[in-house]
Design an enzyme around this catalytic site. Structure first.
Site, PDB file in Angstrom:
ATOM      1  N   HIS A  63       8.128  12.101 -12.510  1.00 39.43           N
ATOM      2  CA  HIS A  63       7.159  11.102 -12.040  1.00 39.43           C
ATOM      3  C   HIS A  63       5.745  11.524 -12.396  1.00 39.43           C
ATOM      4  O   HIS A  63       5.232  12.518 -11.896  1.00 39.43           O
ATOM      5  CB  HIS A  63       7.273  10.915 -10.536  1.00 39.43           C
ATOM      6  CG  HIS A  63       6.489   9.753 -10.012  1.00 39.43           C
ATOM      7  ND1 HIS A  63       6.813   8.449 -10.315  1.00 39.43           N
ATOM      8  CD2 HIS A  63       5.380   9.686  -9.218  1.00 39.43           C
ATOM      9  CE1 HIS A  63       5.953   7.630  -9.709  1.00 39.43           C
ATOM     10  NE2 HIS A  63       5.070   8.356  -9.054  1.00 39.43           N
ATOM     11  N   HIS A  65       1.677   9.783 -13.427  1.00 38.31           N
ATOM     12  CA  HIS A  65       0.670   8.798 -13.820  1.00 38.31           C
ATOM     13  C   HIS A  65      -0.339   9.574 -14.668  1.00 38.31           C
ATOM     14  O   HIS A  65      -1.310  10.138 -14.153  1.00 38.31           O
ATOM     15  CB  HIS A  65      -0.028   8.181 -12.609  1.00 38.31           C
ATOM     16  CG  HIS A  65       0.905   7.648 -11.560  1.00 38.31           C
ATOM     17  ND1 HIS A  65       1.772   6.609 -11.797  1.00 38.31           N
ATOM     18  CD2 HIS A  65       1.106   8.015 -10.271  1.00 38.31           C
ATOM     19  CE1 HIS A  65       2.459   6.355 -10.688  1.00 38.31           C
ATOM     20  NE2 HIS A  65       2.077   7.193  -9.762  1.00 38.31           N
ATOM     21  N   GLN A  68      -4.250   9.585 -14.484  1.00 35.34           N
ATOM     22  CA  GLN A  68      -4.925  10.152 -13.316  1.00 35.34           C
ATOM     23  C   GLN A  68      -5.325  11.610 -13.520  1.00 35.34           C
ATOM     24  O   GLN A  68      -6.107  12.154 -12.727  1.00 35.34           O
ATOM     25  CB  GLN A  68      -4.040  10.003 -12.078  1.00 35.34           C
ATOM     26  CG  GLN A  68      -3.862   8.557 -11.645  1.00 35.34           C
ATOM     27  CD  GLN A  68      -2.931   8.379 -10.463  1.00 35.34           C
ATOM     28  OE1 GLN A  68      -2.568   9.328  -9.784  1.00 35.34           O
ATOM     29  NE2 GLN A  68      -2.517   7.141 -10.221  1.00 35.34           N
ATOM     30  N   ARG A  89      -7.022   6.027  -3.119  1.00 34.31           N
ATOM     31  CA  ARG A  89      -6.680   4.945  -4.048  1.00 34.31           C
ATOM     32  C   ARG A  89      -7.914   4.163  -4.481  1.00 34.31           C
ATOM     33  O   ARG A  89      -8.011   3.742  -5.643  1.00 34.31           O
ATOM     34  CB  ARG A  89      -5.649   4.009  -3.400  1.00 34.31           C
ATOM     35  CG  ARG A  89      -5.066   2.996  -4.368  1.00 34.31           C
ATOM     36  CD  ARG A  89      -4.000   2.134  -3.730  1.00 34.31           C
ATOM     37  NE  ARG A  89      -4.557   1.185  -2.780  1.00 34.31           N
ATOM     38  CZ  ARG A  89      -3.900   0.111  -2.345  1.00 34.31           C
ATOM     39  NH1 ARG A  89      -2.660  -0.123  -2.752  1.00 34.31           N
ATOM     40  NH2 ARG A  89      -4.446  -0.709  -1.483  1.00 34.31           N
ATOM     41  N   HIS A 214       6.992  -1.438  -8.859  1.00 34.90           N
ATOM     42  CA  HIS A 214       6.059  -0.428  -8.349  1.00 34.90           C
ATOM     43  C   HIS A 214       6.412   0.039  -6.946  1.00 34.90           C
ATOM     44  O   HIS A 214       6.489   1.236  -6.663  1.00 34.90           O
ATOM     45  CB  HIS A 214       4.627  -0.963  -8.372  1.00 34.90           C
ATOM     46  CG  HIS A 214       3.613  -0.007  -7.817  1.00 34.90           C
ATOM     47  ND1 HIS A 214       3.305   0.062  -6.475  1.00 34.90           N
ATOM     48  CD2 HIS A 214       2.846   0.929  -8.422  1.00 34.90           C
ATOM     49  CE1 HIS A 214       2.393   1.000  -6.273  1.00 34.90           C
ATOM     50  NE2 HIS A 214       2.099   1.547  -7.434  1.00 34.90           N
ATOM     51  N   ARG A 217       5.603  -3.071  -1.659  1.00 40.33           N
ATOM     52  CA  ARG A 217       4.310  -3.717  -1.440  1.00 40.33           C
ATOM     53  C   ARG A 217       3.926  -4.599  -2.611  1.00 40.33           C
ATOM     54  O   ARG A 217       3.227  -5.602  -2.444  1.00 40.33           O
ATOM     55  CB  ARG A 217       3.190  -2.679  -1.267  1.00 40.33           C
ATOM     56  CG  ARG A 217       3.404  -1.641  -0.204  1.00 40.33           C
ATOM     57  CD  ARG A 217       2.137  -0.801  -0.001  1.00 40.33           C
ATOM     58  NE  ARG A 217       1.547  -0.304  -1.223  1.00 40.33           N
ATOM     59  CZ  ARG A 217       1.853   0.852  -1.812  1.00 40.33           C
ATOM     60  NH1 ARG A 217       2.793   1.628  -1.286  1.00 40.33           N
ATOM     61  NH2 ARG A 217       1.237   1.240  -2.906  1.00 40.33           N
ATOM     62  N   HIS A 239       8.321   3.489  -6.099  1.00 40.29           N
ATOM     63  CA  HIS A 239       7.650   4.197  -5.003  1.00 40.29           C
ATOM     64  C   HIS A 239       8.174   3.638  -3.681  1.00 40.29           C
ATOM     65  O   HIS A 239       8.281   2.419  -3.526  1.00 40.29           O
ATOM     66  CB  HIS A 239       6.143   3.905  -5.005  1.00 40.29           C
ATOM     67  CG  HIS A 239       5.368   4.508  -6.108  1.00 40.29           C
ATOM     68  ND1 HIS A 239       4.404   3.801  -6.805  1.00 40.29           N
ATOM     69  CD2 HIS A 239       5.356   5.748  -6.630  1.00 40.29           C
ATOM     70  CE1 HIS A 239       3.829   4.581  -7.695  1.00 40.29           C
ATOM     71  NE2 HIS A 239       4.394   5.768  -7.620  1.00 40.29           N
ATOM     72  N   GLU A 242       6.078   6.305   1.139  1.00 40.78           N
ATOM     73  CA  GLU A 242       5.224   7.469   0.892  1.00 40.78           C
ATOM     74  C   GLU A 242       4.315   7.767   2.088  1.00 40.78           C
ATOM     75  O   GLU A 242       4.042   8.929   2.376  1.00 40.78           O
ATOM     76  CB  GLU A 242       4.378   7.243  -0.363  1.00 40.78           C
ATOM     77  CG  GLU A 242       3.505   8.432  -0.732  1.00 40.78           C
ATOM     78  CD  GLU A 242       2.705   8.215  -2.006  1.00 40.78           C
ATOM     79  OE1 GLU A 242       1.954   9.136  -2.382  1.00 40.78           O
ATOM     80  OE2 GLU A 242       2.803   7.138  -2.614  1.00 40.78           O
ATOM     81  N   HIS A 276       9.105   9.705  -3.741  1.00 46.22           N
ATOM     82  CA  HIS A 276       8.543  10.161  -2.461  1.00 46.22           C
ATOM     83  C   HIS A 276       9.579  10.013  -1.338  1.00 46.22           C
ATOM     84  O   HIS A 276      10.083  11.012  -0.848  1.00 46.22           O
ATOM     85  CB  HIS A 276       7.231   9.461  -2.099  1.00 46.22           C
ATOM     86  CG  HIS A 276       6.176   9.565  -3.141  1.00 46.22           C
ATOM     87  ND1 HIS A 276       5.709  10.778  -3.600  1.00 46.22           N
ATOM     88  CD2 HIS A 276       5.493   8.607  -3.842  1.00 46.22           C
ATOM     89  CE1 HIS A 276       4.790  10.572  -4.529  1.00 46.22           C
ATOM     90  NE2 HIS A 276       4.644   9.276  -4.700  1.00 46.22           N
ATOM     91  N   ASP A 327       3.227  13.531 -10.588  1.00 49.16           N
ATOM     92  CA  ASP A 327       2.578  12.368  -9.979  1.00 49.16           C
ATOM     93  C   ASP A 327       1.124  12.202 -10.416  1.00 49.16           C
ATOM     94  O   ASP A 327       0.857  11.818 -11.535  1.00 49.16           O
ATOM     95  CB  ASP A 327       2.716  12.453  -8.457  1.00 49.16           C
ATOM     96  CG  ASP A 327       2.422  11.134  -7.761  1.00 49.16           C
ATOM     97  OD1 ASP A 327       2.012  10.169  -8.428  1.00 49.16           O
ATOM     98  OD2 ASP A 327       2.601  11.061  -6.540  1.00 49.16           O
TER      99      ASP A 327
END
Length: 459
Positions: A63, A65, A68, A89, A214, A217, A239, A242, A276, A327
């Site tokens: 995992h 990103h 980032q 975030r 994703h 949510r 995800h 988490e 997570h 992550d």
């Protein structure tokens, strides 16, 4: 095997080598076209062998990103109220707002160099930055995916690309915020994105393309159902659970906890990776283990964001599988992920060697074997030093002070708990030696490109 090797083959010789059955001595590993064609324990070294002291199978990073990586350390200033994942975030949204495809390629290449130097040779890139700075789709809807694939090509890391479907801002299909505009697709747009990503992925030798809603949510129940035909024979990552707020919001929306809702409404099986899954009830924990899904654990990021601790002990007792990921890439280090995974459990349980699988077992060996197995499964590949598999291998420097005079499982324990990435000498990916003396062969160029991009993004 004859003493003379065919000229199309080459061989590596290790004094100590971790094989699927355990540690072996004097092991010759023969390679051809990036794959392992023979593994011979108890061998005599040949003149043409490239010799090293110690080999481990390389670790999958399930995992990431990658973009980032550029904001690592930039979210460590306390705000006017309690900081959390949600305040972090907002900083991430502001950072990502200015990135071009070339910026993403340079930042991802830096992350991938560090992954390879840190013992990871394949990454699950959970990629949700899709559109231009105004939130419009590029003429090629997979242009941003092409950027991370190009970074994988630049650095040599194995790629399992997970293009992300992201449509909403919260449970119950809440409209997305302006800050999320670069992420947003409907199902038709996502199908085009997936098709484009697959076309770009063909340029890499053994890339895998999966599917990634994703989170609960960010996708609706209808979308999750309609994704099902696209998930056949692909890794599926999501995800989930988490943060405590996410659990509370899901309860308010559906009357069920996130993992509970997912298991009731999707065909979760061994293709799935639940990233997570930090906040689960006992019944959810047991149900995920029964499903065969892999828990995607990211201890460094989960600690950095203050997420909480996954219920590892009960999950393992129920037969669950797990892997590790970097992550947010705030720090990239395979051994540190494993060490922190165990240390979190020690602090919670006030006990030692929590993740060892039985009396007399090595904690480092069991951690490593578990993360290798689950991580490879989550990325749609197989891991280990065995005939037919890609030659993804890490060699350790047994002259390192923390590794001196270690043998067998003591090597793994000392690597995970004492030496970490500083003991990594060489890394082969698909038979190609990309890291020597702990340094990636393209590091200087990649660092220059990365620094140039960061100068623009941070100024």
């Amino acid at each position: 095997m004859s003493a003379r090797l065919d000229s199309s083959h080459r061989s590596l010789f290790f004094e100590h080598c971790l094989l699927p059955a355990g540690w072996a001595r004097s092991v010759r590993v023969t390679l051809a076209q990036g794959r392992i064609t023979a593994v011979t324990p108890g061998a005599e070294a040949l003149a043409q062998d490239e010799r090293h002291l110690c080999a481990l199978p390389a670790m999958p990073n399930l995992h990431s990103h990658a973009f980032q990586r550029g904001m690592a350390g930039l979210a460590e200033r306390r705000g006017p109220s309690n900081d959390s994942f949600w305040t972090w975030r907002e900083i991430m949204y502001r950072f990502v707002d200015r990135m071009s495809p070339d910026d993403v390629r340079a930042i991802a290449a830096m992350a991938y160099v560090e992954m390879l130097e840190g013992g990871f040779t394949r990454v699950g890139e959970f990629h949700y930055l899709h559109h231009d700075r105004e939130g419009h789709a590029f003429a090629d809807p997979a242009q941003m995916s092409a950027a991370v694939l190009a970074a994988a090509g630049d650095t040599g890391i194995g790629m399992t690309l997970l293009p992300v479907l992201y449509s909403y801002a919260g449970f119950g299909a809440q409209p997305p915020s302006p800050a999320q505009a670069r992420f947003i697709n409907d199902l038709d747009g996502y199908a085009r994105l997936l098709e484009g990503a697959e076309a770009h992925a063909r340029a890499l030798p053994d890339a895998v393309v999966g599917v990634a809603p994703h989170s609960l949510r960010a996708v609706s129940p209808d979308q999750l159902r309609e994704l099902a035909p696209l998930t056949q024979d692909r890794p599926v990552h999501i995800h989930i659970a988490e943060q405590v707020k996410e659990v509370d919001d899901c309860l308010g929306w559906s009357g069920k906890r996130p993992v509970e809702w997912l298991l009731d409404n999707a065909d979760v099986d061994a293709r799935w990776c639940l990233v997570h899954a930090t906040h689960m009830s006992e019944s959810e924990t047991a149900a995920v283990a029964r499903s065969g899904a892999v828990a995607g654990l990211c201890p460094i990021t989960e600690a950095n964001l203050g997420d909480g601790l996954f219920p590892v002990e009960s999950f393992l007792e129920a037969g669950g599988r797990y892997g590790i990921g970097s992550d947010s890439n705030v720090l990239i280090d395979a051994a540190e992920e494993l060490r922190l995974l165990e240390y979190g459990q020690r602090l919670t349980r006030r006990a030692r060697n929590v993740m060892a699988r039985g009396s007399g077992h090595s904690t480092g060996a069991d951690l490593y074997a578990g993360a290798l197995d689950g991580g490879a499964a989550a990325l749609g590949v197989k891991g280990g030093i065995a005939v037919g598999l890609p030659a993804d291998i890490v060699s350790l420097n047994l002259a390192h002070p923390a590794m001196a005079h270690r043998q067998g499982d003591a090597i793994t324990d000392s690597f995970v708990f004492a030496a970490g990435r500083s003991a990594i000498d060489c890394v082969w990916r698909h038979g190609d030696k990309l890291v020597s003396e702990g340094r990636h062969r393209a590091r200087d160029r990649v660092v220059r490109d990365y620094a140039k991009v960061l100068e623009t993004l941070i100024a």
